[in-house]
Scaffold this motif. Structure first.
Motif, PDB file in Angstrom:
ATOM      1  N   HIS A  26       0.843  -1.181   0.000  1.00 46.18           N
ATOM      2  CA  HIS A  26       0.000   0.000   0.000  1.00 46.18           C
ATOM      3  C   HIS A  26       0.886   1.242   0.000  1.00 46.18           C
ATOM      4  O   HIS A  26       1.970   1.267   0.572  1.00 46.18           O
ATOM      5  N   ASP A  27       0.394   2.273  -0.657  1.00 45.73           N
ATOM      6  CA  ASP A  27       1.033   3.597  -0.651  1.00 45.73           C
ATOM      7  C   ASP A  27       2.467   3.549  -1.180  1.00 45.73           C
ATOM      8  O   ASP A  27       3.322   4.323  -0.785  1.00 45.73           O
ATOM      9  N   GLY A  28       2.703   2.593  -2.090  1.00 45.58           N
ATOM     10  CA  GLY A  28       4.018   2.546  -2.712  1.00 45.58           C
ATOM     11  C   GLY A  28       5.127   2.012  -1.840  1.00 45.58           C
ATOM     12  O   GLY A  28       6.277   2.066  -2.196  1.00 45.58           O
ATOM     13  N   ALA A  29       4.806   1.499  -0.665  1.00 42.40           N
ATOM     14  CA  ALA A  29       5.858   1.023   0.231  1.00 42.40           C
ATOM     15  C   ALA A  29       5.683  -0.452   0.545  1.00 42.40           C
ATOM     16  O   ALA A  29       6.064  -0.916   1.589  1.00 42.40           O
ATOM     17  N   SER A  43      11.006   9.939 -10.502  1.00 45.48           N
ATOM     18  CA  SER A  43      11.345  10.413  -9.157  1.00 45.48           C
ATOM     19  C   SER A  43      10.589   9.636  -8.084  1.00 45.48           C
ATOM     20  O   SER A  43      11.158   9.303  -7.030  1.00 45.48           O
ATOM     21  N   ARG A  44       9.316   9.329  -8.323  1.00 45.68           N
ATOM     22  CA  ARG A  44       8.547   8.591  -7.312  1.00 45.68           C
ATOM     23  C   ARG A  44       9.035   7.158  -7.185  1.00 45.68           C
ATOM     24  O   ARG A  44       9.110   6.616  -6.080  1.00 45.68           O
ATOM     25  N   ALA A  45       9.370   6.546  -8.297  1.00 45.15           N
ATOM     26  CA  ALA A  45       9.937   5.192  -8.223  1.00 45.15           C
ATOM     27  C   ALA A  45      11.284   5.218  -7.514  1.00 45.15           C
ATOM     28  O   ALA A  45      11.614   4.294  -6.749  1.00 45.15           O
ATOM     29  N   HIS A  46      12.061   6.268  -7.733  1.00 37.75           N
ATOM     30  CA  HIS A  46      13.349   6.400  -7.043  1.00 37.75           C
ATOM     31  C   HIS A  46      13.149   6.511  -5.535  1.00 37.75           C
ATOM     32  O   HIS A  46      13.908   5.923  -4.749  1.00 37.75           O
ATOM     33  N   ARG A  50      14.822   3.701  -2.933  1.00 40.33           N
ATOM     34  CA  ARG A  50      15.887   4.091  -2.023  1.00 40.33           C
ATOM     35  C   ARG A  50      15.588   3.695  -0.583  1.00 40.33           C
ATOM     36  O   ARG A  50      16.430   3.873   0.289  1.00 40.33           O
ATOM     37  N   GLN A  51      14.416   3.151  -0.329  1.00 40.07           N
ATOM     38  CA  GLN A  51      14.086   2.691   1.017  1.00 40.07           C
ATOM     39  C   GLN A  51      14.745   1.350   1.338  1.00 40.07           C
ATOM     40  O   GLN A  51      14.740   0.914   2.478  1.00 40.07           O
ATOM     41  N   GLY A  52      15.270   0.689   0.330  1.00 39.29           N
ATOM     42  CA  GLY A  52      15.919  -0.599   0.574  1.00 39.29           C
ATOM     43  C   GLY A  52      16.809  -0.968  -0.590  1.00 39.29           C
ATOM     44  O   GLY A  52      16.857  -0.285  -1.615  1.00 39.29           O
ATOM     45  N   ASN A  53      17.529  -2.047  -0.459  1.00 39.55           N
ATOM     46  CA  ASN A  53      18.430  -2.525  -1.490  1.00 39.55           C
ATOM     47  C   ASN A  53      17.777  -3.695  -2.207  1.00 39.55           C
ATOM     48  O   ASN A  53      17.307  -4.627  -1.568  1.00 39.55           O
ATOM     49  N   GLU A  54      17.748  -3.640  -3.524  1.00 43.62           N
ATOM     50  CA  GLU A  54      17.131  -4.681  -4.321  1.00 43.62           C
ATOM     51  C   GLU A  54      18.199  -5.635  -4.840  1.00 43.62           C
ATOM     52  O   GLU A  54      19.274  -5.216  -5.271  1.00 43.62           O
ATOM     53  N   GLY A  55      17.883  -6.924  -4.840  1.00 38.70           N
ATOM     54  CA  GLY A  55      18.823  -7.875  -5.396  1.00 38.70           C
ATOM     55  C   GLY A  55      18.870  -7.807  -6.906  1.00 38.70           C
ATOM     56  O   GLY A  55      19.931  -7.864  -7.525  1.00 38.70           O
ATOM     57  N   LEU A  56      17.720  -7.668  -7.543  1.00 34.96           N
ATOM     58  CA  LEU A  56      17.626  -7.651  -8.999  1.00 34.96           C
ATOM     59  C   LEU A  56      16.583  -6.621  -9.387  1.00 34.96           C
ATOM     60  O   LEU A  56      15.493  -6.576  -8.801  1.00 34.96           O
ATOM     61  N   LEU A  57      16.909  -5.798 -10.364  1.00 30.14           N
ATOM     62  CA  LEU A  57      15.996  -4.780 -10.870  1.00 30.14           C
ATOM     63  C   LEU A  57      15.888  -4.947 -12.376  1.00 30.14           C
ATOM     64  O   LEU A  57      16.887  -4.873 -13.096  1.00 30.14           O
ATOM     65  N   VAL A  58      14.664  -5.199 -12.858  1.00 32.29           N
ATOM     66  CA  VAL A  58      14.396  -5.346 -14.286  1.00 32.29           C
ATOM     67  C   VAL A  58      13.416  -4.256 -14.688  1.00 32.29           C
ATOM     68  O   VAL A  58      12.316  -4.177 -14.129  1.00 32.29           O
ATOM     69  N   ALA A  59      13.810  -3.429 -15.636  1.00 29.43           N
ATOM     70  CA  ALA A  59      12.995  -2.276 -16.017  1.00 29.43           C
ATOM     71  C   ALA A  59      12.572  -2.390 -17.473  1.00 29.43           C
ATOM     72  O   ALA A  59      13.366  -2.789 -18.342  1.00 29.43           O
ATOM     73  N   PHE A  60      11.321  -2.024 -17.733  1.00 29.75           N
ATOM     74  CA  PHE A  60      10.787  -1.920 -19.088  1.00 29.75           C
ATOM     75  C   PHE A  60      10.368  -0.464 -19.271  1.00 29.75           C
ATOM     76  O   PHE A  60       9.379  -0.019 -18.685  1.00 29.75           O
ATOM     77  N   VAL A  61      11.134   0.266 -20.056  1.00 30.81           N
ATOM     78  CA  VAL A  61      10.944   1.706 -20.156  1.00 30.81           C
ATOM     79  C   VAL A  61      10.749   2.104 -21.614  1.00 30.81           C
ATOM     80  O   VAL A  61      11.183   1.407 -22.544  1.00 30.81           O
ATOM     81  N   GLY A  62      10.079   3.241 -21.790  1.00 30.68           N
ATOM     82  CA  GLY A  62       9.848   3.789 -23.114  1.00 30.68           C
ATOM     83  C   GLY A  62      10.914   4.805 -23.477  1.00 30.68           C
ATOM     84  O   GLY A  62      12.066   4.711 -23.057  1.00 30.68           O
ATOM     85  N   GLU A  63      10.517   5.801 -24.250  1.00 27.72           N
ATOM     86  CA  GLU A  63      11.461   6.816 -24.696  1.00 27.72           C
ATOM     87  C   GLU A  63      11.941   7.651 -23.509  1.00 27.72           C
ATOM     88  O   GLU A  63      11.166   7.991 -22.616  1.00 27.72           O
ATOM     89  N   LEU A  64      13.233   7.997 -23.533  1.00 29.36           N
ATOM     90  CA  LEU A  64      13.860   8.727 -22.433  1.00 29.36           C
ATOM     91  C   LEU A  64      14.529   9.987 -22.957  1.00 29.36           C
ATOM     92  O   LEU A  64      15.164   9.962 -24.024  1.00 29.36           O
ATOM     93  N   ASN A  65      14.411  11.065 -22.187  1.00 35.10           N
ATOM     94  CA  ASN A  65      15.264  12.215 -22.453  1.00 35.10           C
ATOM     95  C   ASN A  65      16.472  12.129 -21.520  1.00 35.10           C
ATOM     96  O   ASN A  65      16.590  11.193 -20.715  1.00 35.10           O
ATOM     97  N   ARG A 119      20.505   6.330 -11.760  1.00 37.50           N
ATOM     98  CA  ARG A 119      20.748   6.332 -10.321  1.00 37.50           C
ATOM     99  C   ARG A 119      20.093   5.143  -9.613  1.00 37.50           C
ATOM    100  O   ARG A 119      20.541   4.736  -8.543  1.00 37.50           O
ATOM    101  N   LEU A 120      19.036   4.626 -10.192  1.00 37.95           N
ATOM    102  CA  LEU A 120      18.357   3.483  -9.559  1.00 37.95           C
ATOM    103  C   LEU A 120      19.257   2.269  -9.493  1.00 37.95           C
ATOM    104  O   LEU A 120      19.022   1.362  -8.697  1.00 37.95           O
ATOM    105  N   ARG A 121      20.298   2.247 -10.313  1.00 37.94           N
ATOM    106  CA  ARG A 121      21.247   1.129 -10.304  1.00 37.94           C
ATOM    107  C   ARG A 121      21.927   0.994  -8.949  1.00 37.94           C
ATOM    108  O   ARG A 121      22.311  -0.102  -8.541  1.00 37.94           O
ATOM    109  N   GLN A 122      22.073   2.103  -8.229  1.00 37.05           N
ATOM    110  CA  GLN A 122      22.758   2.066  -6.939  1.00 37.05           C
ATOM    111  C   GLN A 122      21.979   1.275  -5.899  1.00 37.05           C
ATOM    112  O   GLN A 122      22.539   0.909  -4.870  1.00 37.05           O
ATOM    113  N   ARG A 123      20.698   1.040  -6.140  1.00 33.11           N
ATOM    114  CA  ARG A 123      19.859   0.333  -5.175  1.00 33.11           C
ATOM    115  C   ARG A 123      19.643  -1.124  -5.553  1.00 33.11           C
ATOM    116  O   ARG A 123      18.733  -1.763  -5.023  1.00 33.11           O
ATOM    117  N   SER A 124      20.430  -1.658  -6.455  1.00 34.53           N
ATOM    118  CA  SER A 124      20.232  -3.040  -6.881  1.00 34.53           C
ATOM    119  C   SER A 124      21.571  -3.715  -7.064  1.00 34.53           C
ATOM    120  O   SER A 124      22.610  -3.071  -7.224  1.00 34.53           O
TER     121      SER A 124
END
Length: 454
Positions: free
Chosen positions: A307-310, A342-345, A349-364, A373-378
């Motif tokens: 709940h509430d993203g946590a 930013s919200r996903a970040h 950052r509340q914890g360390n992830e063992g594995l992070l798999v991202a499916f993302v669209g176009e990026l600026n 930066r999210l790489r630092q948490r995995s």
């Protein structure tokens, strides 16, 4: 599998009778009009026989109305949906059942079920006379190429008398919901580093005996093996302290799905956003089957489960229920109006992830920098970046444009970042991610040994 609505009680009010009379067909209205005309003519002409004929003509449709009206309230209907959750482009079977609970036989019945247009044409069935206490069962199939949650019903039943004098339509109150989840492709069993479950002093453990407080040596309990006594802690605390046993650790994974409306072009089952949703479903199911505890996270910060993203991670001990929860969420996920990660970040950052798999669209550049930066948490981070320009053209283009710059930025931060063009299959990209990590084994980050890919 579920049941639909059943019959209601009789409505003896004038409004109910008015509805029943409104069900007279053209034939029934003609007989009623002819009967009344014959009765009037009998008084004008003084013909008693003509009055009897008129009464008979007028009485026949009224008797049919009474019979159909009574039958209308003594017919029960139900629906059974099997299965209630299907992958996109797969069929589900819907079985309808009609029970005549009255002591009188019914006339001809026309059965119709309401279904959304994306599931196919509206099914209609004609049932002959149903004997008292009898039942009839019919079935049809539904199929959708679009994921979502679709209501089935209410069931409509049209009753008619054998003479065709009256037709009444009733709608049952019950309905069912068909959940069309994204298709999950089977993925190859590759391994980047570590294991999904093993033994050792890794950070992520499943402490079966004493929970999180068992990380340090604990007090002696009756029945503990004396060979587990930790003498240094015993001397410091002044009482017997025993070492905790090595427990099997549980690897964790977060699947990040980019739902930003501006990041995906097009719509429909072949759009890049639907590819990303299907990829997230395939990854979650694959890792749950291999013992991972999985969490689904979107760019808006919403997390499932929790709940509430946590929220925490879906338990790997009951992978079927966990997979169902994640697939049901992906079945109804929609575009967001967000601009970045930013919200996903904030959640990661509340914890360390063992594995992070991202499916993302176009990026600026700004979005790619924050995603890096999210790489630092995995421990291990893999990104499948959809090539929006290629999807717009329908094929991979010769000029990658700024996509290569975004991929280079992610790779410099330790991501295994792969571009995704139309026609690419996730299983092959899965292998390429494994090959990339094997080739760049020198790229590491804090906690890299804690994550696994399997």
């Amino acid at each position: 599998m579920s049941a639909g609505g059943k019959s209601a009680g009789r409505d003896p009010s004038p409004a109910g009778l008015y509805v029943a009379l409104a069900g007279l067909t053209t034939r029934g209205r003609s007989f009623l009009a002819a009967g009344l005309a014959a009765a009037v003519c009998s008084f004008v002409l003084g013909q008693a026989d003509l009055l009897r004929v008129g009464l008979m003509l007028a009485a026949l449709p009224l008797v049919c109305v009474a019979v159909v009206y009574r039958t209308r309230h003594q017919v029960a209907g139900s629906r059974r949906l099997d299965p209630g959750r299907v992958p996109a482009a797969s069929e589900a079977r819907v079985q309808l059942r009609i029970d005549n609970v009255s002591r009188l036989p019914t006339g001809v019945l026309m059965l119709q079920d309401r279904v959304p247009y994306v599931l196919g044409p509206r099914p209609r069935f004609v049932l002959d006379r149903v004997e008292p206490g009898g039942r009839r069962e019919v079935s049809y199939r539904v199929r959708s190429d679009l994921r979502g949650r679709y209501p089935l019903g209410p069931l409509q039943l049209r009753l008619a008398d054998p003479f065709g004098m009256c037709e009444l339509t009733r709608a049952f109150s019950g309905y069912d919901t068909l959940t069309v989840v994204p298709r999950a492709e089977p993925l190859p069993a590759v391994r980047l580093s570590g294991e999904a479950a093993g033994y050792g002093d890794g950070r992520y453990r499943s402490l079966a005996l004493a929970g999180e407080d068992d990380v340090i040596p604990r007090g002696y309990r009756h029945g503990d093996d004396l060979r587990r006594v930790h003498w240094r802690s015993t001397a410091r605390h002044g009482e017997l302290m025993v070492r905790r046993e090595e427990q099997p650790r549980r690897a964790r994974c977060t699947v990040l799905l980019d739902t930003r409306r501006t990041a995906h072009r097009g719509a429909g089952p072949d759009s890049p956003f639907e590819w990303a949703v299907s990829g997230a479903a395939s990854t979650a199911v694959h890792l749950l089957e291999r013992g991972y505890s999985v969490r689904l996270l979107t760019d808006t910060g919403s997390s499932v489960p929790g709940h509430d993203g946590a929220g925490g991670h879906a338990s790997a001990h009951d992978s079927a229920d966990a997979a169902g929860l994640l697939l049901d969420t992906l079945a109804v996920v929609e575009h967001s109006d967000g601009a970045g990660f930013s919200r996903a970040h904030d959640v990661l950052r509340q914890g360390n992830e063992g594995l992070l798999v991202a499916f993302v669209g176009e990026l600026n550049e700004e979005q790619a920098t924050l995603l890096a930066r999210l790489r630092q948490r995995s421990g291990v981070a893999v990104a499948f970046v959809l090539d929006g320009a290629a999807w717009a053209r329908g094929a991979a283009g010769a000029d990658p444009g700024p996509l290569e710059e975004r991929l280079r930025l992610l790779r410099d931060a330790g991501w295994a970042a792969l571009p995704v063009a139309p026609g690419m299959a996730l299983p092959e990209l899965w292998r390429q991610a494994d090959q990339y990590r094997a080739h760049h084994s020198g790229v590491s980050a804090p906690g890299a040994a804690n994550g696994g890919w399997q």
